[in-house]
Design a protein around this motif. Structure first.
Motif, PDB file in Angstrom:
ATOM      1  N   GLU A 152       0.641  -1.141  -0.416  1.00  0.00           N
ATOM      2  CA  GLU A 152      -0.247   0.009  -0.041  1.00  0.00           C
ATOM      3  C   GLU A 152       0.624   1.702  -0.390  1.00  0.00           C
ATOM      4  O   GLU A 152       1.651   1.442   0.944  1.00  0.00           O
ATOM      5  CB  GLU A 152      -0.891   0.142   1.250  1.00  0.00           C
ATOM      6  CG  GLU A 152      -1.836  -0.818   1.002  1.00  0.00           C
ATOM      7  CD  GLU A 152      -2.508  -1.056  -0.017  1.00  0.00           C
ATOM      8  OE1 GLU A 152      -3.308   0.162   0.130  1.00  0.00           O
ATOM      9  OE2 GLU A 152      -2.986  -1.963  -0.750  1.00  0.00           O
ATOM     10  N   CYS A 153       1.127   2.103  -0.651  1.00  0.00           N
ATOM     11  CA  CYS A 153       1.090   3.963  -0.979  1.00  0.00           C
ATOM     12  C   CYS A 153       0.296   4.451   0.405  1.00  0.00           C
ATOM     13  O   CYS A 153      -0.411   3.713   0.808  1.00  0.00           O
ATOM     14  CB  CYS A 153       0.491   4.134  -2.275  1.00  0.00           C
ATOM     15  SG  CYS A 153       2.074   2.841  -3.538  1.00  0.00           S
ATOM     16  N   ALA A 154       1.232   5.723   0.760  1.00  0.00           N
ATOM     17  CA  ALA A 154       0.575   6.000   1.365  1.00  0.00           C
ATOM     18  C   ALA A 154      -0.564   7.045   1.559  1.00  0.00           C
ATOM     19  O   ALA A 154      -0.474   7.802  -0.151  1.00  0.00           O
ATOM     20  CB  ALA A 154       2.345   7.037   2.208  1.00  0.00           C
ATOM     21  N   HIS A 155      -1.634   7.152   1.959  1.00  0.00           N
ATOM     22  CA  HIS A 155      -2.606   7.546   1.495  1.00  0.00           C
ATOM     23  C   HIS A 155      -4.326   7.235   2.468  1.00  0.00           C
ATOM     24  O   HIS A 155      -3.539   7.001   3.773  1.00  0.00           O
ATOM     25  CB  HIS A 155      -3.453   6.770  -0.027  1.00  0.00           C
ATOM     26  CG  HIS A 155      -3.701   5.569  -0.072  1.00  0.00           C
ATOM     27  ND1 HIS A 155      -4.510   5.403   0.612  1.00  0.00           N
ATOM     28  CD2 HIS A 155      -2.935   4.332  -0.460  1.00  0.00           C
ATOM     29  CE1 HIS A 155      -4.616   3.370   0.401  1.00  0.00           C
ATOM     30  NE2 HIS A 155      -3.865   3.272  -0.743  1.00  0.00           N
ATOM     31  N   PHE A 156      -4.339   8.400   2.699  1.00  0.00           N
ATOM     32  CA  PHE A 156      -5.957   8.851   3.892  1.00  0.00           C
ATOM     33  C   PHE A 156      -5.071   8.544   5.037  1.00  0.00           C
ATOM     34  O   PHE A 156      -5.519   8.223   6.324  1.00  0.00           O
ATOM     35  CB  PHE A 156      -6.677   7.430   3.461  1.00  0.00           C
ATOM     36  CG  PHE A 156      -7.270   7.329   2.372  1.00  0.00           C
ATOM     37  CD1 PHE A 156      -8.183   7.497   1.538  1.00  0.00           C
ATOM     38  CD2 PHE A 156      -7.225   5.609   1.754  1.00  0.00           C
ATOM     39  CE1 PHE A 156      -8.611   7.750   0.471  1.00  0.00           C
ATOM     40  CE2 PHE A 156      -7.815   5.718   1.035  1.00  0.00           C
ATOM     41  CZ  PHE A 156      -8.461   6.690  -0.215  1.00  0.00           C
TER      42      PHE A 156
END
Length: 288
Positions: A152-156
């Motif tokens: 997972e990429c950085a988001h939310f």
């Protein structure tokens, strides 16, 4: 010698009677038939050109051809602008050919549907060039790669997982601004279409994108109690993950010789599924 007139009358009357009977018989037969009006005769004459085989057969052929073309167009040539326009009966039966306009994460991207491909003019006709087209966001289908889960990429507000940047970079280089074929399975809870995606490499060979990610150690096999989609490739995906683990490549890599000498330790690998579960539990506790 002249015959008396009274001798010739019977024969004449007989002839008259016979002719009279014939006339009466003809009139009787005519009365038994329904009268033919002038309007009926004109209607028959008016329709006679249209009931001719020379007219009926070409009309039927033209109608059937038109209906067949319309059905073919709706099924294979009509462009699907976004996910909501995909009919439920198309899932697990159809594939979508299209142009990848953007890659947003390590396992999903945006597809601009181009039915018919290059044979239909996409990519080379001036009015069918996708690259550079403005305002594509509402004209694309959000695709989620089937069978795999990338870091997972950085988001939310969540931090990025190790190797998330590598997975995203590889996927962009592999399919961005290229034509791919997506074999659609279902629509997920995020309004994405879960699909097995293949891309043509070296003109003749098609490569399964999910399988290539697993071979490079840039994704894991998708693990969930519900919603997993593999098509008919689940075993192939699991074998590819096992090979990557054994070869210690990608996210399965261990520190090299120099790193081990310097005391570098192997990072504890957290699968994307475990990461999302942990983040969800953490966020839930915060709300409490």
């Amino acid at each position: 010698m002249r015959w008396p007139s009274w001798l010739t009358k019977p024969s004449t009357s007989a002839k008259d009677d016979t002719s009279g009977e014939a006339v009466v018989s003809a009139q009787t037969s005519d009365l038994s038939k329904p009268p033919v009006s002038s309007s009926d005769a004109s209607n028959n004459n008016a329709w006679s050109p249209f009931v001719s085989l020379n007219v009926v057969v070409p009309s039927l052929v033209l109608t059937a051809t038109t209906l067949g073309f319309l059905r073919f167009y709706k099924t294979y040539l009509r462009r699907i602008p976004n996910t909501s326009h995909i009919k439920p009966e198309l899932y697990r039966r159809r594939s979508l050919f299209g142009y990848v306009t953007s890659v947003g994460d390590g396992d999903n991207f945006r597809l601009f549907h181009t039915p018919g491909g290059r044979l239909a003019g996409w990519g080379w006709l001036p009015w069918r060039r996708v690259k550079g087209m403005k305002q594509l966001q509402n004209k694309t289908i959000h695709i989620r790669l089937a069978g795999v889960d990338a870091p997972e990429c950085a988001h939310f507000g969540r931090p990025a997982q190790p190797y998330s940047a590598e997975a995203l970079s590889w996927l962009r280089s592999y399919i961005a601004n290229r034509y791919v074929r997506a074999y659609i399975h279902r629509r997920d809870q995020y309004d994405r279409v879960v699909a097995t995606v293949s891309v043509r490499r070296w003109l003749l060979f098609r490569r399964d994108v999910s399988l290539e990610m697993l071979n490079r150690g840039l994704a894991t096999v998708y693990e969930a109690k519900f919603g997993s989609e593999f098509g008919d490739k689940e075993q192939a995906y699991r074998d590819a993950e096992a090979r990557a683990k054994k070869a210690k490549i990608g996210m399965w890599a261990e520190p090299g010789l120099v790193g081990r000498i310097l005391g570098e330790k192997k990072q504890e690998l957290e699968s994307p599924r475990a990461y999302k579960t942990r983040m969800a539990a953490k966020e839930s506790n915060r709300k409490k």
